[in-house]
Design a protein around this motif. Structure first.
Motif, PDB file in Angstrom:
ATOM      1  N   PHE A  29       4.424   2.442  13.855  1.00  0.00           N
ATOM      2  CA  PHE A  29       5.508   1.483  13.606  1.00  0.00           C
ATOM      3  C   PHE A  29       6.691   1.773  14.536  1.00  0.00           C
ATOM      4  O   PHE A  29       7.364   0.857  15.019  1.00  0.00           O
ATOM      5  CB  PHE A  29       5.927   1.553  12.139  1.00  0.00           C
ATOM      6  CG  PHE A  29       6.867   0.470  11.722  1.00  0.00           C
ATOM      7  CD1 PHE A  29       6.728  -0.830  12.196  1.00  0.00           C
ATOM      8  CD2 PHE A  29       7.917   0.741  10.851  1.00  0.00           C
ATOM      9  CE1 PHE A  29       7.602  -1.843  11.808  1.00  0.00           C
ATOM     10  CE2 PHE A  29       8.797  -0.262  10.457  1.00  0.00           C
ATOM     11  CZ  PHE A  29       8.643  -1.546  10.939  1.00  0.00           C
ATOM     12  N   LYS A  30       6.942   3.056  14.815  1.00  0.00           N
ATOM     13  CA  LYS A  30       8.022   3.427  15.733  1.00  0.00           C
ATOM     14  C   LYS A  30       7.770   2.878  17.132  1.00  0.00           C
ATOM     15  O   LYS A  30       8.674   2.333  17.778  1.00  0.00           O
ATOM     16  CB  LYS A  30       8.179   4.947  15.792  1.00  0.00           C
ATOM     17  CG  LYS A  30       9.351   5.412  16.671  1.00  0.00           C
ATOM     18  CD  LYS A  30       9.486   6.917  16.686  1.00  0.00           C
ATOM     19  CE  LYS A  30      10.729   7.348  17.470  1.00  0.00           C
ATOM     20  NZ  LYS A  30      10.825   6.778  18.807  1.00  0.00           N
ATOM     21  N   GLY A  49       0.815  -1.204   0.000  1.00  0.00           N
ATOM     22  CA  GLY A  49       0.000   0.000   0.000  1.00  0.00           C
ATOM     23  C   GLY A  49       0.852   1.258   0.000  1.00  0.00           C
ATOM     24  O   GLY A  49       2.035   1.225   0.368  1.00  0.00           O
ATOM     25  N   PRO A  50       0.259   2.404  -0.383  1.00  0.00           N
ATOM     26  CA  PRO A  50       1.019   3.657  -0.459  1.00  0.00           C
ATOM     27  C   PRO A  50       1.735   4.040   0.833  1.00  0.00           C
ATOM     28  O   PRO A  50       2.783   4.681   0.802  1.00  0.00           O
ATOM     29  CB  PRO A  50      -0.060   4.692  -0.819  1.00  0.00           C
ATOM     30  CG  PRO A  50      -1.129   3.903  -1.506  1.00  0.00           C
ATOM     31  CD  PRO A  50      -1.136   2.566  -0.850  1.00  0.00           C
ATOM     32  N   SER A  51       1.183   3.623   1.990  1.00  0.00           N
ATOM     33  CA  SER A  51       1.785   4.007   3.274  1.00  0.00           C
ATOM     34  C   SER A  51       3.105   3.299   3.561  1.00  0.00           C
ATOM     35  O   SER A  51       3.818   3.676   4.495  1.00  0.00           O
ATOM     36  CB  SER A  51       0.807   3.727   4.424  1.00  0.00           C
ATOM     37  OG  SER A  51      -0.341   4.538   4.324  1.00  0.00           O
ATOM     38  N   LEU A  52       3.428   2.286   2.763  1.00  0.00           N
ATOM     39  CA  LEU A  52       4.675   1.553   3.010  1.00  0.00           C
ATOM     40  C   LEU A  52       5.889   2.475   2.877  1.00  0.00           C
ATOM     41  O   LEU A  52       6.865   2.344   3.631  1.00  0.00           O
ATOM     42  CB  LEU A  52       4.806   0.385   2.030  1.00  0.00           C
ATOM     43  CG  LEU A  52       6.116  -0.415   2.109  1.00  0.00           C
ATOM     44  CD1 LEU A  52       6.264  -1.077   3.472  1.00  0.00           C
ATOM     45  CD2 LEU A  52       6.178  -1.454   1.002  1.00  0.00           C
ATOM     46  N   THR A  53       5.822   3.412   1.934  1.00  0.00           N
ATOM     47  CA  THR A  53       6.977   4.261   1.624  1.00  0.00           C
ATOM     48  C   THR A  53       7.520   4.973   2.865  1.00  0.00           C
ATOM     49  O   THR A  53       8.734   5.013   3.091  1.00  0.00           O
ATOM     50  CB  THR A  53       6.599   5.297   0.542  1.00  0.00           C
ATOM     51  OG1 THR A  53       6.077   4.599  -0.600  1.00  0.00           O
ATOM     52  CG2 THR A  53       7.812   6.109   0.135  1.00  0.00           C
ATOM     53  N   LYS A  54       6.624   5.501   3.697  1.00  0.00           N
ATOM     54  CA  LYS A  54       7.094   6.266   4.863  1.00  0.00           C
ATOM     55  C   LYS A  54       7.685   5.376   5.955  1.00  0.00           C
ATOM     56  O   LYS A  54       8.362   5.876   6.874  1.00  0.00           O
ATOM     57  CB  LYS A  54       5.953   7.102   5.443  1.00  0.00           C
ATOM     58  CG  LYS A  54       4.822   6.305   6.072  1.00  0.00           C
ATOM     59  CD  LYS A  54       3.698   7.221   6.510  1.00  0.00           C
ATOM     60  CE  LYS A  54       2.518   6.438   7.064  1.00  0.00           C
ATOM     61  NZ  LYS A  54       1.358   7.304   7.333  1.00  0.00           N
ATOM     62  N   GLN A  55       7.455   4.058   5.869  1.00  0.00           N
ATOM     63  CA  GLN A  55       7.997   3.140   6.884  1.00  0.00           C
ATOM     64  C   GLN A  55       9.365   2.594   6.505  1.00  0.00           C
ATOM     65  O   GLN A  55      10.025   1.946   7.329  1.00  0.00           O
ATOM     66  CB  GLN A  55       7.035   1.960   7.092  1.00  0.00           C
ATOM     67  CG  GLN A  55       5.583   2.332   7.318  1.00  0.00           C
ATOM     68  CD  GLN A  55       5.329   3.015   8.649  1.00  0.00           C
ATOM     69  OE1 GLN A  55       6.254   3.499   9.288  1.00  0.00           O
ATOM     70  NE2 GLN A  55       4.076   3.066   9.075  1.00  0.00           N
ATOM     71  N   ILE A  56       9.801   2.852   5.278  1.00  0.00           N
ATOM     72  CA  ILE A  56      11.055   2.273   4.783  1.00  0.00           C
ATOM     73  C   ILE A  56      12.274   2.672   5.625  1.00  0.00           C
ATOM     74  O   ILE A  56      13.087   1.807   5.993  1.00  0.00           O
ATOM     75  CB  ILE A  56      11.279   2.640   3.296  1.00  0.00           C
ATOM     76  CG1 ILE A  56      10.211   1.953   2.418  1.00  0.00           C
ATOM     77  CG2 ILE A  56      12.676   2.276   2.837  1.00  0.00           C
ATOM     78  CD1 ILE A  56      10.300   0.453   2.376  1.00  0.00           C
ATOM     79  N   PRO A  57      12.471   3.967   5.965  1.00  0.00           N
ATOM     80  CA  PRO A  57      13.675   4.332   6.742  1.00  0.00           C
ATOM     81  C   PRO A  57      13.793   3.573   8.060  1.00  0.00           C
ATOM     82  O   PRO A  57      14.878   3.081   8.418  1.00  0.00           O
ATOM     83  CB  PRO A  57      13.499   5.841   6.972  1.00  0.00           C
ATOM     84  CG  PRO A  57      12.638   6.298   5.836  1.00  0.00           C
ATOM     85  CD  PRO A  57      11.694   5.168   5.580  1.00  0.00           C
ATOM     86  N   CYS A  97       0.282  -1.382  12.062  1.00  0.00           N
ATOM     87  CA  CYS A  97       1.173  -0.214  12.130  1.00  0.00           C
ATOM     88  C   CYS A  97       1.239   0.514  10.786  1.00  0.00           C
ATOM     89  O   CYS A  97       2.226   1.189  10.486  1.00  0.00           O
ATOM     90  CB  CYS A  97       2.575  -0.652  12.551  1.00  0.00           C
ATOM     91  SG  CYS A  97       2.621  -1.573  14.102  1.00  0.00           S
ATOM     92  N   THR A  98       0.193   0.360  10.000  1.00  0.00           N
ATOM     93  CA  THR A  98       0.179   0.964   8.666  1.00  0.00           C
ATOM     94  C   THR A  98       0.210   2.489   8.733  1.00  0.00           C
ATOM     95  O   THR A  98       0.816   3.153   7.907  1.00  0.00           O
ATOM     96  CB  THR A  98      -1.065   0.488   7.885  1.00  0.00           C
ATOM     97  OG1 THR A  98      -0.987  -0.927   7.725  1.00  0.00           O
ATOM     98  CG2 THR A  98      -1.149   1.141   6.521  1.00  0.00           C
ATOM     99  N   ARG A 101       9.091  -0.798  21.386  1.00  0.00           N
ATOM    100  CA  ARG A 101       8.555  -1.685  22.422  1.00  0.00           C
ATOM    101  C   ARG A 101       9.070  -3.127  22.272  1.00  0.00           C
ATOM    102  O   ARG A 101       9.318  -3.806  23.281  1.00  0.00           O
ATOM    103  CB  ARG A 101       7.024  -1.659  22.354  1.00  0.00           C
ATOM    104  CG  ARG A 101       6.347  -2.303  23.563  1.00  0.00           C
ATOM    105  CD  ARG A 101       4.842  -2.474  23.355  1.00  0.00           C
ATOM    106  NE  ARG A 101       4.137  -1.202  23.211  1.00  0.00           N
ATOM    107  CZ  ARG A 101       2.814  -1.112  23.041  1.00  0.00           C
ATOM    108  NH1 ARG A 101       2.086  -2.226  22.989  1.00  0.00           N
ATOM    109  NH2 ARG A 101       2.236   0.058  22.901  1.00  0.00           N
ATOM    110  N   TYR A 102       9.222  -3.618  21.038  1.00  0.00           N
ATOM    111  CA  TYR A 102       9.437  -5.053  20.851  1.00  0.00           C
ATOM    112  C   TYR A 102      10.756  -5.446  20.174  1.00  0.00           C
ATOM    113  O   TYR A 102      11.178  -6.599  20.301  1.00  0.00           O
ATOM    114  CB  TYR A 102       8.282  -5.651  20.029  1.00  0.00           C
ATOM    115  CG  TYR A 102       6.941  -5.545  20.709  1.00  0.00           C
ATOM    116  CD1 TYR A 102       6.669  -6.284  21.858  1.00  0.00           C
ATOM    117  CD2 TYR A 102       5.961  -4.694  20.208  1.00  0.00           C
ATOM    118  CE1 TYR A 102       5.440  -6.187  22.498  1.00  0.00           C
ATOM    119  CE2 TYR A 102       4.718  -4.589  20.836  1.00  0.00           C
ATOM    120  CZ  TYR A 102       4.473  -5.333  21.982  1.00  0.00           C
ATOM    121  OH  TYR A 102       3.250  -5.232  22.606  1.00  0.00           O
ATOM    122  N   VAL A 103      11.392  -4.531  19.444  1.00  0.00           N
ATOM    123  CA  VAL A 103      12.586  -4.930  18.682  1.00  0.00           C
ATOM    124  C   VAL A 103      13.839  -4.766  19.540  1.00  0.00           C
ATOM    125  O   VAL A 103      14.144  -3.672  20.013  1.00  0.00           O
ATOM    126  CB  VAL A 103      12.710  -4.105  17.390  1.00  0.00           C
ATOM    127  CG1 VAL A 103      14.001  -4.480  16.651  1.00  0.00           C
ATOM    128  CG2 VAL A 103      11.498  -4.330  16.491  1.00  0.00           C
TER     129      VAL A 103
END
Length: 590
Positions: free
Chosen positions: A429-430, A211-219, A414-415, A435-437
């Motif tokens: 996503f942050k 989906g389009p929102s993936l781009t902002k999660q890449i960094p 976390c989209t 919290r978990y990573v």
């Protein structure tokens, strides 16, 4: 006789339910200022409604029970193949009148449910009746319970549209499904069952969709990449690779050529393939590496048949209309840790179809919105977002899938955009990563090559099984051809010759025995159902009309089954040739 009940609806509006007696002496109900029946002849009114609204071979959904007169009139018209579902919004009316329905055949009464609950309830009925659904509103129910009426109507429409999406998908991919399933058996024979991966990890899993929102999660994904397991939903792998991110697993299930095009130029170094047997067989041929296989949850017959042919256990996974549905289920099953969904928009976020670098990425226009029938629905952030019914079907599948998990609290959406998935925990996503990573640990690798490969004797036995399947197909084709010839020999244009009927019955019995097992069992069921639905009996059918209908139905059924058997046999012949070539290779090696 007048009895008054006072209650509040979910909309918090007070209503008065009054029980009165009509001029004809029958009990009727009045809600606020509206009568739910005729004040004079409620039975006559109910019969008129039933005569006008009833449609043969349809599923009937009645909004509003009232005193039960309309329900009873419709129920008395139902054949053995039909159902009436009554949805009652008022609890008091439900309790007062439910005794009426207890004695009606093929009639089901339910209280009004939320949209998701009603869609799940209607699902098996919609699968059976397809588009043949009649929605009926009892007198004045749309006025006295307008919000409930609109909710129910929308849920029925949504379920209808979703079922149409499913029907269209099945029809479009029916031949491709047979071909891919059969040719993928070649790879599946030497590949790894999914159960070897079940609960292999304890670390977080991130399921990435396109989906389009993936781009902002890449960094952020790049920063935590080495400390999580990354699962790519099908074509999303192109976007990930473009950003220098190779996932641990890519899930692929689609059998269409467009799915193959997403993979045709890819080279995967470390990423493992998790595939269903419906996946385009050219993908496995191109990537030329061992994979992890499963089959979609369609029927028990497919599971038994696949295990018989491959001579090993095969895992069955539930998914939905999208590879992303399966990717989530896979992500959940491979770890005991938390799971994050990213890029799962199911909407045209920022007027985009996909994340950038997806091969099908494009900006949408007003013309696109009109042409595709896009509509607005609730978004991730409580806003309104543009979506369509294929996306909406996936949303429904995600929500249904969540209910099958024993520990759904491990899953987070976390989209940060797109459509709202009911029941899912929403965090950024942050926050998920914080919290978990654990950035001090790395997941242990999964090595496919530690699992032994098939030896030459195994391939020879596999070849024997495939040759048997080819023989079965040839027998089916002969029987169906005999049936077509017999139909053409029926001289009369008004009735069947008794001798021909006996011979046709013998053919049908032989076919029935074959269709109880194997590929022809899987192929024949939808063809038989579709053909019979196309030739349902009409009202007041004459003997001549019955003969003409049954004759045309039989001819179409035999012809369609013969064509399907011929196509399927050709795929098994291709599979046989590939196995023979593999055996020669192994003989030359040693």
């Amino acid at each position: 006789m007048i009895e008054v009940y006072v209650m509040k609806t979910e909309e918090q509006t007070q209503i008065n339910i009054v029980k009165e007696t009509s001029k004809s002496g029958h009990v009727i109900l009045k809600v606020n200022d509206y009568y739910l029946h005729s004040r004079y002849h409620p039975l006559r009114e109910a019969q008129q409604i039933a005569d006008h609204q009833y449609k043969r071979n349809y599923l009937h959904i009645l909004f509003g029970l009232g005193s039960g007169y309309v329900a009873k009139a419709i129920s008395q018209k139902l054949s053995e193949e039909e159902f009436l579902i009554i949805i009652e919004p008022f609890e008091q009316v439900f309790e007062e009148s439910k005794h009426v329905v207890e004695h009606l055949e093929r009639t089901i009464l339910i209280r009004e449910q939320d949209g998701q609950g009603l869609k799940e309830f209607l699902e098996p009925f919609m699968k059976r009746f397809g588009k043949k659904v009649r929605f009926i509103c009892s007198p004045n129910y749309d006025k006295v319970s307008s919000e409930s009426y609109q909710r129910t109507l929308k849920s029925v429409k949504d379920r209808l549209y979703m079922e149409q999406v499913n029907i269209n998908t099945i029809k479009y991919f029916s031949k491709e499904w047979q071909k891919n399933f059969t040719l993928n058996l070649f790879y599946a024979f030497d590949d790894i069952p999914f159960k070897k991966l079940t609960n292999y990890y304890t670390v977080p899993v991130v399921v990435a969709s396109g989906g389009p929102s993936l781009t902002k999660q890449i960094p952020l994904l790049k920063k935590i990449r080495e400390h999580i397991i990354l699962v790519s939903s099908g074509s999303t792998i192109n976007t990930l690779l473009k950003h220098g991110i190779e996932p641990d697993y890519v899930v692929t299930i689609d059998g269409g050529i467009k799915n193959y095009e997403h993979f045709e130029s890819l080279t995967l170094d470390h990423c493992n393939i998790i595939y269903s047997l419906s996946n385009h067989e050219g993908i496995l041929d191109h990537l030329n590496k061992r994979g992890i296989l499963f089959i979609s949850k369609i029927s028990d017959e497919i599971e038994k048949y696949t295990e018989k042919l491959l001579n090993k256990d095969v895992d069955v996974l539930t998914g939905g209309a999208s590879v992303a549905n399966f990717a989530l289920n896979i992500g959940y099953r491979i770890t005991s840790g938390p799971i994050a969904l990213i890029g799962q928009d199911l909407a045209y976020t920022d007027n985009q179809t996909h994340a950038k670098y997806n091969k099908h990425y494009q900006k949408i226009t007003e013309e696109y919105i009109k042409q595709k029938g896009l509509f607005y629905t609730e978004g991730y952030n409580g806003d309104q977002v543009l979506t369509d019914y294929p996306f909406y079907t996936m949303k429904y599948n995600f929500e249904s899938l969540l209910k099958t998990f024993d520990d759904p609290d491990r899953i987070f959406n976390c989209t940060e955009g797109g459509i709202k998935l009911e029941g899912y925990q929403q965090i950024s996503f942050k926050e998920f990563c914080d919290r978990y990573v654990d950035q001090k640990s790395r997941p242990r690798p999964f090595n496919l090559e530690k699992y032994p490969r098939k030896i030459i004797d195994d391939w020879r036995n596999f070849l024997v099984n495939i040759e048997k399947e080819i023989n079965v197909h040839e027998k089916v084709e002969r029987l169906l051809q005999d049936g077509i010839i017999l139909l053409k020999r029926n001289v009369s244009k008004q009735k069947f010759d008794r001798k021909i009927i006996k011979k046709l019955d013998r053919i049908d019995n032989q076919l029935k025995e074959i269709f109880e097992d194997g590929m022809m069992s899987i192929i024949s069921e939808p063809i038989v159902m579709d053909t019979f639905n196309n030739y349902l009996p009409g009202d007041h059918e004459t003997e001549l009309e019955t003969f003409q209908r049954v004759y045309a139905r039989s001819m179409e059924l035999y012809s369609r089954l013969q064509e399907a058997a011929n196509d399927s046999r050709s795929y098994f012949v291709q599979l046989k040739e590939k196995i023979q070539y593999k055996i020669k290779e192994l003989e030359n090696e040693g």
